[in-house]
Scaffold this active site. Structure first.
Site, PDB file in Angstrom:
ATOM      1  N   THR A 261       0.845  -1.209   0.000  1.00  0.00           N
ATOM      2  CA  THR A 261       0.000   0.000   0.000  1.00  0.00           C
ATOM      3  C   THR A 261       0.878   1.255   0.000  1.00  0.00           C
ATOM      4  O   THR A 261       0.710   2.153   0.819  1.00  0.00           O
ATOM      5  CB  THR A 261      -0.954   0.011   1.206  1.00  0.00           C
ATOM      6  OG1 THR A 261      -0.176   0.012   2.412  1.00  0.00           O
ATOM      7  CG2 THR A 261      -1.876  -1.183   1.192  1.00  0.00           C
ATOM      8  N   CYS A 291      -2.006   7.179  -2.522  1.00  0.00           N
ATOM      9  CA  CYS A 291      -3.374   7.701  -2.453  1.00  0.00           C
ATOM     10  C   CYS A 291      -3.592   8.789  -3.494  1.00  0.00           C
ATOM     11  O   CYS A 291      -4.642   8.840  -4.151  1.00  0.00           O
ATOM     12  CB  CYS A 291      -3.689   8.222  -1.050  1.00  0.00           C
ATOM     13  SG  CYS A 291      -2.594   9.545  -0.473  1.00  0.00           S
ATOM     14  N   THR A 292      -2.595   9.661  -3.695  1.00  0.00           N
ATOM     15  CA  THR A 292      -2.740  10.748  -4.659  1.00  0.00           C
ATOM     16  C   THR A 292      -2.741  10.228  -6.088  1.00  0.00           C
ATOM     17  O   THR A 292      -3.535  10.674  -6.922  1.00  0.00           O
ATOM     18  CB  THR A 292      -1.624  11.786  -4.472  1.00  0.00           C
ATOM     19  OG1 THR A 292      -1.676  12.310  -3.142  1.00  0.00           O
ATOM     20  CG2 THR A 292      -1.765  12.931  -5.460  1.00  0.00           C
ATOM     21  N   HIS A 318      -2.262  18.421   0.641  1.00  0.00           N
ATOM     22  CA  HIS A 318      -2.402  17.129   1.311  1.00  0.00           C
ATOM     23  C   HIS A 318      -2.450  17.273   2.826  1.00  0.00           C
ATOM     24  O   HIS A 318      -1.669  18.026   3.415  1.00  0.00           O
ATOM     25  CB  HIS A 318      -1.229  16.217   0.924  1.00  0.00           C
ATOM     26  CG  HIS A 318      -1.476  14.763   1.133  1.00  0.00           C
ATOM     27  ND1 HIS A 318      -1.585  14.195   2.391  1.00  0.00           N
ATOM     28  CD2 HIS A 318      -1.649  13.750   0.240  1.00  0.00           C
ATOM     29  CE1 HIS A 318      -1.802  12.900   2.256  1.00  0.00           C
ATOM     30  NE2 HIS A 318      -1.851  12.604   0.967  1.00  0.00           N
ATOM     31  N   ASN A 322       1.532  10.794   9.396  1.00  0.00           N
ATOM     32  CA  ASN A 322       2.221  10.377  10.614  1.00  0.00           C
ATOM     33  C   ASN A 322       3.748  10.475  10.513  1.00  0.00           C
ATOM     34  O   ASN A 322       4.443  10.386  11.517  1.00  0.00           O
ATOM     35  CB  ASN A 322       1.814   8.938  10.959  1.00  0.00           C
ATOM     36  CG  ASN A 322       2.046   8.606  12.415  1.00  0.00           C
ATOM     37  OD1 ASN A 322       1.737   9.395  13.298  1.00  0.00           O
ATOM     38  ND2 ASN A 322       2.605   7.441  12.677  1.00  0.00           N
ATOM     39  N   GLY A 350       5.777  12.090  -5.580  1.00  0.00           N
ATOM     40  CA  GLY A 350       6.067  11.302  -6.771  1.00  0.00           C
ATOM     41  C   GLY A 350       4.813  10.951  -7.551  1.00  0.00           C
ATOM     42  O   GLY A 350       4.864  10.201  -8.522  1.00  0.00           O
TER      43      GLY A 350
END
Length: 481
Positions: A261, A291-292, A318, A322, A350
């Protein structure tokens, strides 16, 4: 006299609305029973314009039916009576197996369910078997995946979460893990039950036992000792990102495939479901990208297919993550050592480059940057694009994206909002990978600026599960195709 008459009218209006809603509630209850039976006995899933009908929530089912007209002003409202009638036909057909039926699309397009069912080759359909799933890492994405997997109706088929792997910890760790799953400052309390099983070192989540395994290295685990075989490991740690590191999972006993992930390096495929998942094949190690990348690539694909993209820039606003510091402190990365909750922090991403891996026709055409901001969840991607063919207007571009968001191909991934009041918290928990904000669209000649909201935790996690489902060999006949 007028006041009394008016009061009587309003009282009657209230009673009529209540009676109508009560009737709809009874229909929803009947629908829930049929949906559960279809899922458990025939592996048939029913959706409404891509949204799964919650078989535990009357309110959610009714709300989805009411939301349809609001989502697409050109669509007629879907009556729950129509949905119930169609699902009854499905329940009467015992030959239908391993099928996903979108009743919203069928009803909206005046399609006949019997005709649609006759088009299925029943000899190819078979109920999907069970696949053992292991979550390696139990951070933000690991816990969201757990919620999504175990909020579904229990079943002996499909993806079965069997274990969670974390680093060795001190006494009391199990209780901490349970608490983190139950309580979430962003997504709220878990809609289910979590029981600590200290004797067997596991958690009982919504009636299903999940083993908690403590390990320092993937290769040292024998999963078969826990009754786990041919497992799909979803690595949420981000520690290993190449074949040498992720290959350690395959060295352990009982693992068949690995899904990362995070963006991967080397020859590992970075896959955005819906765009290039057809390239996976028999790969044993796959990355679900970032995610992006997942949020922007589907929209970039449809825009490139329709208008062509010469080049562009992607700016990501964004939420902090964490890996940043709460207060100023040392950090190996530039700027990320400064307080995440007090600063906007310019950093690299990236994602723009990664788009080219999932969508080769855009390779080298996009640049990207990111700004981390003091919000805990929901991010915003700004696509600044030079198009080969210019839309007639911003309204025309928005109309194209609205139709895309309502198409059977993209409805589960791309959403659309034209609300003048939309802000980031409105999209917390949204399972779509990206939501186009029509109010922010700008078009000047062939230069387009498109804004995309995304829940960088839940939206991404739904994409991970779609890819995991494919890797597990779980497939469904789609109606409509």
């Amino acid at each position: 006299m007028f006041l009394v008459s008016n009061a009587d009218t309003l009282r009657q209006l209230h009673q009529d609305h209540l009676s109508n809603y009560n009737h709809q509630e009874q229909q929803a209850i009947e629908l829930m029973g049929l949906l559960n039976k279809l899922y458990n006995e025939q592996d048939v899933q029913v959706t409404l314009f891509g949204d799964t009908l919650d078989t535990n929530s009357v309110g959610q089912i009714l709300a989805l039916h009411q939301k349809v007209a609001l989502r697409d002003q050109g669509a007629r409202a879907i009556d729950i009576a129509d949905t119930l009638a169609m699902v009854k036909v499905l329940a009467d057909n015992k030959d239908i197996q391993a099928t996903r039926v979108d009743v919203g699309q069928l009803i909206a397009n005046d399609s006949d369910i019997q005709t649609a069912l006759q088009s299925i080759d029943n000899t190819k359909g078979a109920i999907n078997g069970a696949t053992d799933v292991v979550l390696y890492g139990f951070g933000r994405i690991g816990r969201i995946l757990t919620r999504l997997l175990l909020s579904q109706v229990s079943s002996a088929k499909g993806m079965q979460l069997k274990a969670i792997v974390v680093r060795p910890a001190a006494a009391g760790d199990l209780a901490k893990r349970a608490s983190l799953l139950e309580r979430d400052s962003i997504h709220g309390s878990f809609a289910g039950g979590v029981i600590i099983d200290n004797e067997n070192n596991g958690l009982i989540i919504n009636g299903r036992f999940v083993q908690v395994i403590y390990a320092k290295d993937p290769s040292e685990i024998d999963y078969t000792a826990y009754g786990i075989n041919d497992a799909l490991v979803i690595d949420n740690t981000g520690i290993w990102k190449d074949e040498a590191g992720l290959g350690k999972h395959l060295q352990s006993t009982g693992v068949k495939k690995v899904l990362l992930t995070a963006p991967a390096g080397g020859e590992i495929k970075n896959v955005v479901y819906g765009v290039n998942n057809d390239t996976v094949g028999d790969d044993t190690i796959v990355s679900a990208a970032s995610c992006t990348t997942n949020a922007i690539t589907p929209t970039l694909k449809v825009l490139n297919d329709e208008y062509g993209i010469e080049n562009g820039h992607v700016e990501t606003i964004h939420s902090f993550t964490n890996d940043q510091n709460l207060i100023d402190n040392y950090h190996k990365a530039d700027r990320r050592g400064r307080s995440a909750v007090l600063n906007m922090v310019i950093t690299s991403t990236g994602a723009a480059k990664a788009v080219g891996k999932a969508l080769p026709e855009l390779s080298g055409k996009l640049t990207g940057n990111a700004i981390r901001v003091p919000t805990p969840n929901v991010s915003l991607a700004i696509l600044n694009l030079n198009l080969k063919t210019a839309p007639a207007s911003a309204d025309a571009l928005n109309e194209f994206m609205r139709k895309i968001s309502n198409s059977s191909q993209w409805q589960t991934q791309i959403a659309y909002t034209d609300s003048t009041e939309a802000v980031s918290t409105d999209f917390v928990g949204d399972t779509h990978v990206g939501i186009v904000d029509a109010q922010a669209t700008i078009l000047t000649d062939n230069h387009a600026i498109v804004y995309i909201w995304y829940d960088n935790e839940v939206g991404y996690s739904t994409q991970v599960l779609r890819l995991a489902t494919q890797m597990a060999g779980i497939s469904y006949t789609q109606i409509p195709a």
